[in-house]
Write a protein that holds these residues in place. Sequence first.
Motif, short mmCIF file in Angstrom:
data_model
loop_
_atom_site.label_atom_id
_atom_site.label_comp_id
_atom_site.label_asym_id
_atom_site.label_seq_id
_atom_site.Cartn_x
_atom_site.Cartn_y
_atom_site.Cartn_z
N ALA A 102 0.75 -1.24 -0.20
CA ALA A 102 0.26 -0.43 0.00
C ALA A 102 0.70 1.14 -0.16
O ALA A 102 0.44 2.65 -0.13
N THR A 103 2.44 0.97 -0.24
CA THR A 103 3.15 2.14 -0.18
C THR A 103 3.54 2.64 -1.07
O THR A 103 4.03 1.46 -2.44
N THR A 104 3.49 3.77 -1.77
CA THR A 104 4.02 4.00 -2.46
C THR A 104 5.45 5.48 -2.44
O THR A 104 6.35 5.83 -1.55
N ILE A 105 6.71 4.15 -3.71
CA ILE A 105 8.54 4.97 -3.03
C ILE A 105 8.59 5.76 -4.34
O ILE A 105 8.06 5.55 -5.62
N HIS A 106 8.62 6.37 -3.91
CA HIS A 106 9.41 7.98 -4.62
C HIS A 106 10.59 7.42 -4.97
O HIS A 106 11.38 8.63 -4.26
N ALA A 107 11.14 6.67 -6.33
CA ALA A 107 12.60 6.65 -6.26
C ALA A 107 13.49 7.57 -6.76
O ALA A 107 14.74 7.93 -6.53
N LEU A 108 12.82 9.07 -7.07
CA LEU A 108 13.43 9.79 -7.63
C LEU A 108 12.08 10.96 -7.66
O LEU A 108 10.82 10.90 -8.30
N ARG A 109 12.75 12.10 -7.57
CA ARG A 109 11.06 13.26 -7.49
C ARG A 109 12.09 14.53 -8.27
O ARG A 109 12.84 15.84 -7.81
#
Length: 250
Positions: free
Chosen positions: A21-28
Amino acid sequence: MPDPILPLQADQIGKTYRQGATTIHALRHVSLTVEQGEFVAVMGASGSGKSTLLHAIAGLIDVDAGRVVIAGQDLSLLTDRALTKFRRSRLGIVFQSHNLLPSLSAEDNIRLPAESTENLDQEIDDLLDRLRLSARRNHKPAALSGGEQQRVAIARALICNPAILLADEPTGSLDSVTGAEVCRHLRELVDDQQRSIVMVTHEPHVAMWADRVVVLKDGNNLAEFVTDGRRDPQSLAKEYHQTLEGEVVR
């Protein structure tokens, strides 16, 4: 007069992954421009997004936002087949693990990705000579040292005369002396041939060979600084850690 075509323009790159259920922001929204003949090191801790950025630049992963332009070509406009062909002809990629075929000699590993046979033998001779591998050309990877294997991988990445060379932790599996030798070869490619290189590393004694250091943290462009030709890993490490701690603002 038109502006020169840059080896790399990565604009506002975004990449996310789902982990349950988690969103991982690898690049922003990461941006990176590389000039011709420039050596850029991308530094950051594990999980900072540096390898994800390199894979996005290489077109090995799709991005969710932004665009990557290599030598004037927007990678997002290419079909999968065209991207594979473009990658082979315009990108040189060197990984930590060498990825040499064990059944082939050093020379045949270098020859493998070449699409044209015109002047190929001379180009291979030149690369073997430049990377001090001429005496090892007929040896298979098992008979080569780690440093020699990595130099073969560099030669293989250069055989198609790529617009940019991408190196992902190229010294990660090498001892410090051999790693410094590989870094010296990369530096010579920039100084002598005006090659453009983006190298991912977390080691100051590796990053010090670059012209510019870009620091990533939690998928963000945190800051960058020039090395000014320093070959002093202690001072570079200090500046890097000050950047991470927010003491340096650029």
